[in-house]
Design an enzyme around this catalytic site. Sequence first.
Site, PDB file in Angstrom:
ATOM      1  N   ASP A 670      -1.912   8.126 -10.892  1.00 28.27           N
ATOM      2  CA  ASP A 670      -1.651   8.549  -9.623  1.00 28.27           C
ATOM      3  C   ASP A 670      -3.070   8.497  -8.680  1.00 28.27           C
ATOM      4  O   ASP A 670      -2.744   8.223  -7.533  1.00 28.27           O
ATOM      5  CB  ASP A 670      -1.296   9.960  -9.812  1.00 28.27           C
ATOM      6  CG  ASP A 670      -0.567  10.579  -8.560  1.00 28.27           C
ATOM      7  OD1 ASP A 670       0.403   9.940  -8.058  1.00 28.27           O
ATOM      8  OD2 ASP A 670      -0.908  11.620  -8.102  1.00 28.27           O
ATOM      9  N   LYS A 674      -3.935   6.534  -5.144  1.00 33.79           N
ATOM     10  CA  LYS A 674      -4.515   7.094  -3.793  1.00 33.79           C
ATOM     11  C   LYS A 674      -5.822   6.464  -3.207  1.00 33.79           C
ATOM     12  O   LYS A 674      -5.965   5.955  -2.354  1.00 33.79           O
ATOM     13  CB  LYS A 674      -4.822   8.338  -4.001  1.00 33.79           C
ATOM     14  CG  LYS A 674      -3.572   9.284  -4.240  1.00 33.79           C
ATOM     15  CD  LYS A 674      -3.756  10.574  -4.636  1.00 33.79           C
ATOM     16  CE  LYS A 674      -2.490  11.397  -5.130  1.00 33.79           C
ATOM     17  NZ  LYS A 674      -2.830  12.822  -5.551  1.00 33.79           N
TER      18      LYS A 674
END
Length: 806
Positions: A670, A674
């Site tokens: 995750d 980003k």
Amino acid sequence: MKVLKFGGTSVGSAANIKRVKDIVLNQNDAVIVVVSALGGITDKILTAAHNAASGTGDFHTELTEIRKKHDETLHELFNGSGSIKYIVDELLDELEQILTGITLVGELTAKTLDRIAGIGERISSHIVAQFIGAERKDSSEFIQTDSNFGKASVDFKVTNERIQKTFEGFKGKAVAPGFISKNSKGEYTTLGRGGSDFTAAIIAAALDVEILEIWTDVNGFMTADPRVIRKAYTIPELTYSEAMELSHFGAKVIYPPTILPVYQKGIPIQIKNTFEPENPGTKIVKGVKNGIDRPIKGISSISGITLVTLQGIGMVGVTGISMRLFTALAKVNVNVILISQASSENSISVAIDEHAIDLAESAIREEFEKEIAVGQVNKIEMESNVSVVAIVGENMKHTTGIAGKLFSTMGKSGVNIIAIAQGASELNISWVVKNEDLRKTLNTVHESFFLSENVEVNIFLMGIGTVGGNLLQQLEKQQERLLKEKHLRLKLTGIANSRKMLFDRDGIVISSYKESLESSDKPSSLQGFVDEIKAMNIYNAVFVDCTASDEVATVYKEVLSSNVSIVTANKVAASSEYDNYALLKKIAKQKGVKFLFETNVGAGLPIINTLNDLVNSGDKILKIEAVLSGTLNYIFNTISAEIPLSKTIQMAKEEGYSEPDPRVDLSGVDVARKILILARESGYKIEMDDIDIKRFVPDALFEGTLDEFWSGVSVLDAEFEEKRKILEVENKKWRFVASFENGKAEAGLQVVDSAHPFYDLEGSNNLVMYTTERYHEFPMLIKGYGAGASVTAAGVFADIIKVSNI
Ligand code: ADP
Ligand code: ASP
Ligand code: MG
């Protein structure tokens, strides 16, 4: 003296005729009342006649309905008895006899049609005259026309004399039928559909009355057809020319020929509403108040148009081509609604009624037979299913930028303009669009020229889980304030969860969206949702993705290509292959829509926006360091002698900070997504595989099921506790840091001391540090809640507001 005309709806029922009586009896002056047939009767007579002539010959359904409507009205107004009943029955019998005759011969001529088309007016004028207690005058006895049945031309010399004679010294109240007339042989003719307005104008002009009042079912001439544009409003004053243009281009409220006779006499026209007599409606007069009014007064449109284009290199510089084209069309009585020719003269386009398509094509082919044979004309194209839209206003000629504003709004809405025409009088700009784009066109133009004080954004929301649900709550709370303070109308136009979907052009009421969605009969499907957005073809639309679904991200291309903006909390698209990310951005740019994903990094924090601002203003990003996982930060802030690692993971899940499967966070994937997005937004072409992720949890724990993970994760506790103790003594902390420098991105656990900006990062907070050419010695820091449904929803909300450009 005044002339008052009441339309079909105004005399459409006994109750309405009572209103008419009140209005007429309230007049102090002498009044001539012109009436249409009872609403819908003319259509029924025409259908009956066509049915009679067709194979089946069955006109009885219509005839029965016609009789019923009159019987009911008579019954209520006169108890169904008396001489009026006799008169009406006689006229209806006449209608039946002629319809029977048509059935027998199996043929319907224009002349026969005119014989019966006006029976509705002949009847209604008797009814209204008797009910009001006025004298009935028969218009067909004084309006004389030629024999162009269906839309005859008036012989004004004869007609005016007869009218003046009929009403010489008249002081009382009279009622006359609209629409009907006779030729010099005494045969019935009609003035064209909607012609009762014209009848009233002819009488008004002949008698040089003080005013012509057209009483209808709306509050006057409106900025657009109120049946299509619900927000249309009354135009208080129009010039004759403006009214003429608007009605000519489809504003049905007044029949275009009506204007000329009264204009010539300078008689004002007042359009009034029978159902709201106190409303002033619209006044049509000669003078314009220059500069005071809006440059555009109204918009109108005509559907059922075919665009004929004559094209050929051999036409360039040749004189007489247009003359021959128009003469050919005129010879077969085809009316040209719009003309457009490029200065290269390579092609010329004309808009005509689609019913005339065959007639027009053969006439043009015949006229240009020789040119076609030698290739001088190489194409005659007929494009059907198009509409002509026009904006009208005398003040356009004093204002620059109208066309620019018009066409850029169209472009942004994804409406393709097929042809354009603007007369040198600058009173009217007309253009041709596909029928399917008509509603959107009218809405867009109406919004930008008439309601610019209110911007409207239409939201299509996919996914109403925690973020979506939260967004709706915020939306509901803010809707009123935004409208009042920012003039922004945020409308929830479509919504879907995994089972059902729901759409409403007027806006779904948010307080009851759950019940409405539950009772919707539309099963949810991704493609179905997209198809519906496309079919609604609504302007200022935004697709909001509050799912985390890979599948939903696959439709972004189609959505953006349909000129619909995207606001997404879903990271899948922006972190997919670079080519896909770049393509989506390119399409959005090309289409003039937005593709916004601020919440992909740090929830509602302005991380991407700030980055964009830096880059756009010429700064160069040298380094990004960031703590981007609220979950991991929470874990490493919570871990202590009492709370071991495994427990912190569980708590993160329970608090709602982690993904449903916390391994997505623990794996660093995750975070990697980003930093990938930030690197891309900084202008670097980089893929997920280029990111070096250093995991702190052994691979084996990622391979099994979620249950196996939960039972196995506690084996890490001892090792972490041992290291933690040392860090505690050294006054240091763990942070899961993502960084990007020199084109390289990585993510992993780092130890920071108390001097480091990451040290004091509480709870689940995020922190991004931009080192740029401008922010060099002291990097820019953005810090705050980086996870959670309400801040994410707030970030999505902010992006939606960005779409509106307010
Ligand atoms: P009547 O039967 O009274 O002659 P019409 O049906 O011929 O009435 O014309 C009135 C209708 O015209 C309205 O009900 C409205 O739907 C339609 N209309 C179209 N464009 C406009 C406009 N710009 N302003 C007002 N009405 C319009
Ligand atoms: N009744 C006629 C029509 O429907 C004329 C009118 O109403 O103006 O066209
Ligand atoms: Mg009308």
